[in-house]
Design an enzyme around this catalytic site. Sequence first.
Site, PDB file in Angstrom:
ATOM      1  CG  LEU A   1      -2.260  -0.620   1.215  1.00 15.29           C
ATOM      2  CD1 LEU A   1      -2.940  -0.460   2.577  1.00 15.29           C
ATOM      3  CD2 LEU A   1      -3.136  -0.031   0.135  1.00 15.29           C
ATOM      4  CG  ASP A   2       1.225   3.764  -3.435  1.00 13.93           C
ATOM      5  OD1 ASP A   2       2.108   2.895  -3.557  1.00 13.93           O
ATOM      6  OD2 ASP A   2       0.542   4.189  -4.387  1.00 13.93           O
ATOM      7  N   PRO A   3       2.506   4.863   0.740  1.00 10.85           N
ATOM      8  CG  PRO A   3       4.709   5.597   0.985  1.00 10.85           C
ATOM      9  CD  PRO A   3       3.768   5.005  -0.015  1.00 10.85           C
TER      10      PRO A   3
ATOM     11  CB  VAL B   1      -2.952   4.324   0.206  1.00 13.18           C
ATOM     12  CG1 VAL B   1      -4.238   3.496   0.252  1.00 13.18           C
ATOM     13  CG2 VAL B   1      -2.849   5.081  -1.115  1.00 13.18           C
TER      14      VAL B   1
END
Length: 303
Positions: free
Chosen positions: A38-40, A42
Amino acid sequence: MLDGILAIHKEVGMTSHDVVFKLRKILKTKKVGHTGTLDPEVSGVLPICIGKATRVSDYVMESGKKYVAEVSIGKSTTTEDQTGEVVSTKDVEDNKWNKRDIEAALTQLIGEIEQIPPMYSAVKVNGKKLYEYARQNIEVERPVRKVFIKNIDLLTDITYEDNQCKFKVEIDCGKGTYIRTLATQIGELLHYPAHMSHLIRTNSGGFSLEQAIKLDELRDIVEQDRLQEVLLPLEYGLNGLDKEIIFEQEIVKRIQNGQKIAKHHFENEHIQEFVVWYDDKAIAIMDTYDKNNELYKPKKVFL
């Protein structure tokens, strides 16, 4: 040795690797792995496999995901989300679209679709990650990938502010889907630049946001010696597979020894891959034997 799956609620600002690093310290164990990044920026559900459960992480990733995303029409960015620099704008008139217009666009993206990964992503081209090229202002040809969108629902009213149109959607999708790219594709269908302005993952591999716990909560749970209340058995990671229950102990022993088993021993002889259960435990994942279509072979055995 700890074995099982934790549904972690990853907070904004952390990478998935940060979560794994912190969990190793909290749980005092090294064998910890996440089930898809998961992107930072998000937040949301991040299932974590521990110990023997790391062997089913692939199956958790394959089980699909759900997101709630805010789509902003009128601006596109370098990263396809709110963190990038604006590269294109086109003012949106108030009340340009109604609910029916937006839903018509969303419907066109349901099913198998093609996506081109964003330049700011971890997809590798010629052994190098795309974001590394992007940081050097190098454009490379990106591979087209096929992804599956099970459903997209419009969740909110359509709002107009600062020459932009915004709304939230819920996306039920398969592995490898870029929600950022999906937002830009919605914009393309409306003939306007667009980006994803907010995202939260509400479900991953069958684990919901409601059952996910934050790292600070987990620290308290571990200190209170209540980890078993939230640590789920590895069987939870196999919910996406068909299930066969075996009652013959002799067959169970043969499977555990890695032997191939005739298909007639199973209730459904037509499925390719499934989980064998015995005494309320998953004992193995079986797969069709490619050299003899009448046999199944153990693909993974859980002793």
